[in-house]
Structure formats: structure tokens, C-alpha cells
Design an enzyme around this catalytic site. Structure first.
Site, PDB file in Angstrom:
ATOM      1  N   ASP A   1       4.565  14.163   3.246  1.00 18.47           N
ATOM      2  CA  ASP A   1       5.654  13.454   3.921  1.00 18.47           C
ATOM      3  C   ASP A   1       7.013  13.690   3.260  1.00 18.47           C
ATOM      4  O   ASP A   1       8.006  13.962   3.933  1.00 18.47           O
ATOM      5  CB  ASP A   1       5.383  11.940   3.926  1.00 18.47           C
ATOM      6  CG  ASP A   1       4.267  11.558   4.874  1.00 18.47           C
ATOM      7  OD1 ASP A   1       4.050  12.285   5.856  1.00 18.47           O
ATOM      8  OD2 ASP A   1       3.620  10.525   4.635  1.00 18.47           O
TER       9      ASP A   1
ATOM     10  N   HIS B   1       1.539  11.896  10.892  1.00 17.54           N
ATOM     11  CA  HIS B   1       1.967  10.573  10.440  1.00 17.54           C
ATOM     12  C   HIS B   1       3.406  10.397  10.907  1.00 17.54           C
ATOM     13  O   HIS B   1       4.186  11.351  10.919  1.00 17.54           O
ATOM     14  CB  HIS B   1       1.872  10.489   8.915  1.00 17.54           C
ATOM     15  CG  HIS B   1       2.266   9.170   8.312  1.00 17.54           C
ATOM     16  ND1 HIS B   1       2.049   7.961   8.941  1.00 17.54           N
ATOM     17  CD2 HIS B   1       2.873   8.869   7.130  1.00 17.54           C
ATOM     18  CE1 HIS B   1       2.502   6.972   8.167  1.00 17.54           C
ATOM     19  NE2 HIS B   1       3.014   7.499   7.080  1.00 17.54           N
TER      20      HIS B   1
ATOM     21  N   GLU C   1     -20.558  -5.128 -11.448  1.00 15.76           N
ATOM     22  CA  GLU C   1     -20.516  -6.300 -10.572  1.00 15.76           C
ATOM     23  C   GLU C   1     -19.234  -6.381  -9.733  1.00 15.76           C
ATOM     24  O   GLU C   1     -19.275  -6.759  -8.573  1.00 15.76           O
ATOM     25  CB  GLU C   1     -20.663  -7.582 -11.406  1.00 15.76           C
ATOM     26  CG  GLU C   1     -22.049  -7.780 -11.987  1.00 15.76           C
ATOM     27  CD  GLU C   1     -23.129  -7.858 -10.922  1.00 15.76           C
ATOM     28  OE1 GLU C   1     -22.860  -8.341  -9.809  1.00 15.76           O
ATOM     29  OE2 GLU C   1     -24.258  -7.415 -11.201  1.00 15.76           O
TER      30      GLU C   1
END
Length: 330
Positions: A83, A108, A227
Site C-alpha cells: 500500500d 485494497h 493456556e
């Protein structure tokens, strides 16, 4: 309801007799060029000479051309370089070679929506935004599938821009999965807001804060990583495949109850308000202005932030655990 086109709704005919120049041969550029060529489209590749991408394109059977030469030869020009590099490349090499009736294609909407690129009124300006990284666009095409995409027309100079953009979406395989009608504004703003508040910013901060919380409670970093971070992929895979309800049906009742009762206390309305504040900076252009200035000044802040993530304890312990699991090379 959104307007959706599928493969059977779309023809490649609008690309017949037209030469398509793919500018850039990175993640999306390589996938688009190969998929379009395999779909029978006349494709050339425009690149800066003698780089890695140039060699890759040659290895893939293309004869790459310097960007201005490719732009001059083509009447459909697909901008697939990063971009922030697009405005300069467009001004120097693309705009001088545009002719009436040509088409500019983007993946985009950033540069068009924020006015960093301002095409002349006599060319079509369209967008196909695959909702997947380039390698997956190619992989799905080769498997006879496709990835979904968003399609938009910013400027219909010829009166045939919608036919063209849908043909391009078909040529890269996206209509096999389905393409959804949008606007450059909607695609750009939702993409930036989603990246910042959820996909990159919000999600990463949630995982890091979860890791830090467990470590600060006295648990081993390795256990905390599994976790709070590693297992997030397993949950996201379930959500991706089955949705939220389907994921809940596939975890334990303890996980269901704990998640449904405690989750809203952690990610509460205060977090949502912060999301709205961040979204406003996208909507009013503040973020785009800040990012353009950061890029032009050498991306010093971005480099510092990247280094901070690299040195975070979660990343350090994660690197060792990923090596242990064979996910990351030494």
C-alpha cells in the site's frame, strides 16, 4: 442482504482481448498472475528489474517487464505492491502510461479512499479484495476451490466496470466461493478497524495480557503460553469451521460455563468503547494520516514496536516451545 455473485453468474468474456499487467509479484501478485494465466487471461508482470520477485516470475514462466513498460503494454493494470509504495509507483510509472478506457485494479481500497492515488476520470477503477493471503488464493485455485472476496467499483468510466471486476474475480478463482458487493470506503474502513481492534491489535493484546496474568499469578511461563496463547488457535479453528455455537458444543461444559459467565466481565462495554474510539480515528482519517507520516519518516516507531514484541517474554518462551513442537526452525 448483501449482493453475492457465484461462478455461474459471471463470465470471463470481459477479459477477452485485453492484456492484464500485474504490478508486483509478492503474496497476492504471484497468486493473481498464476491464477489468471491458468484461467486463460493474457497476463504480463511488471516489476523492478533484477530483484527476487523478478527471478521468481521468470522461474514461473513469465517474462517480467519494468513497471512502466508493463503499464504501457496493458489496458488492465493490477496494483499489487504494498500500500505505502503504491502512490509513488503510480505517479512515476503508471499514470503517465494510462489511456482512456484502461482499468486500474486494487486489492485494497486504502490509497483510493484516502486520496493518495487520484486516477483520471477516463479510466475504470475497481477492486477485488480476497479474504485470504495470496498463497491460500493460489492453493484453493489449484484444488478447484476458491476463497471469498469483496468486489467494488469506484469509477465506471466505460460503463462496463462491473463486468470487468467480476471477470477478474472469476479469473483468480474467488467466484467459486462467492464474491460480495461492497464499496472502497466500506472495505477500507472495516479492514483497518478489524485489524486494529480485533485481528492483529486486539487479539494479540488479549493473548499477551492473558499470558502476563498467569505468569504474575506464579505459574510457569511454558504453561501460561499453552493456556493463553497456543490453545487460542484450536479455539479459532473451531469457530472458523463451526461458528461460536458450534465451538461451544465441542468444548467441555466447564469451559462453556466459565467462558460464557466470565468472558463478558473481561471483555466488557469499556473495551467496546475503546474499539469505537479507535474506529473513529479510521473514519475521520487520523490513522491514515499518522501511518503515512510514519512510513515517510522511515517507520522508526513501527520498528521499535516490532522489537518490543520480539523481546516480550511470551514470544521468547513461545519460540522455544514452537521449536519443540516442530513448528519453527532453529
Amino acid at each position: 442482504m448483501a449482493q453475492i455473485w457465484k461462478d455461474e453468474d459471471v463470465s470471463l468474456e470481459p477479459l477477452k482481448g485485453r492484456k492484464v499487467a500485474v504490478i508486483g509479484y509478492g503474496s497476492q501478485g504471484r497468486a493473481w498472475a498464476l491464477n489468471m494465466r491458468d484461467s486463460g487471461v493474457d497476463v504480463i508482470v511488471g516489476l523492478r528489474p533484477n530483484g527476487k520477485s523478478w527471478d521468481q516470475a521468470k522461474a514461473d514462466g513469465f517474462e517480467p517487464l519494468p513497471i512502466p513498460e508493463a503499464a504501457k503494454k496493458a489496458d488492465v493494470i493490477v496494483m499489487l505492491i504494498p500500500d505505502m509504495a503504491q502512490p509513488e509507483v503510480y505517479e512515476k510509472y503508471i499514470e503517465p502510461n494510462l489511456e482512456e478506457g484502461n482499468a486500474l485494479v486494487f486489492a485494497h481500497g486504502f490509497n483510493i479512499h484516502y486520496g493518495l492515488i487520484k486516477p483520471p476520470k477516463n479510466v475504470d477503477v475497481v477492486m477485488v479484495a480476497p479474504k485470504s493471503p495470496g498463497p491460500k488464493v493460489r492453493e484453493a485455485y489449484l484444488q478447484g476451490r476458491g476463497v471469498p472476496a469483496l468486489v467494488a467499483v469506484h469509477q465506471d468510466a466505460t460503463g462496463k466496470a462491473w463486468d470487468l471486476v467480476l471477470a477478474i474475480a472469476k479469473a483468480i478463482g474467488c467466484t467459486r466461493a462467492g464474491v460480495i458487493k461492497t464499496t472502497f470506503k466500506e472495505e477500507t474502513e472495516t479492514d483497518l478497524i478489524g485489524e486494529q481492534t480485533v485481528l492483529v491489535g486486539g487479539l494479540m493484546e488479549l493473548l499477551l495480557k492473558g499470558f502476563e496474568n498467569l505468569v504474575e499469578l506464579g505459574y510457569q511461563p511454558e504453561i501460561a503460553y499453552f493456556e493463553a496463547i497456543n490453545e487460542a488457535k484450536l479455539i479459532m479453528d473451531l469457530i472458523w469451521q463451526y461458528g461460536f455455537y458450534g465451538m461451544l458444543k465441542r468444548v467441555s461444559d466447564t469451559a462453556k460455563y466459565g467462558g460464557l459467565t466470565v468472558g463478558p466481565r473481561v471483555i466488557d462495554e469499556h473495551v467496546k468503547e475503546n474499539m469505537k474510539k479507535a474506529s473513529e480515528r479510521v473514519l475521520n482519517g487520523e490513522f491514515a494520516k499518522e501511518w503515512v507520516e510514519e512510513y515517510k519518516s522511515g517507520s522508526k516507531k513501527l520498528t521499535e514496536l516490532m522489537e518490543k514484541v520480539k523481546e516480550h517474554p511470551a514470544e521468547k518462551v513461545g519460540r522455544e516451545l514452537r521449536k519443540m513442537m516442530g513448528l519453527e526452525e532453529e
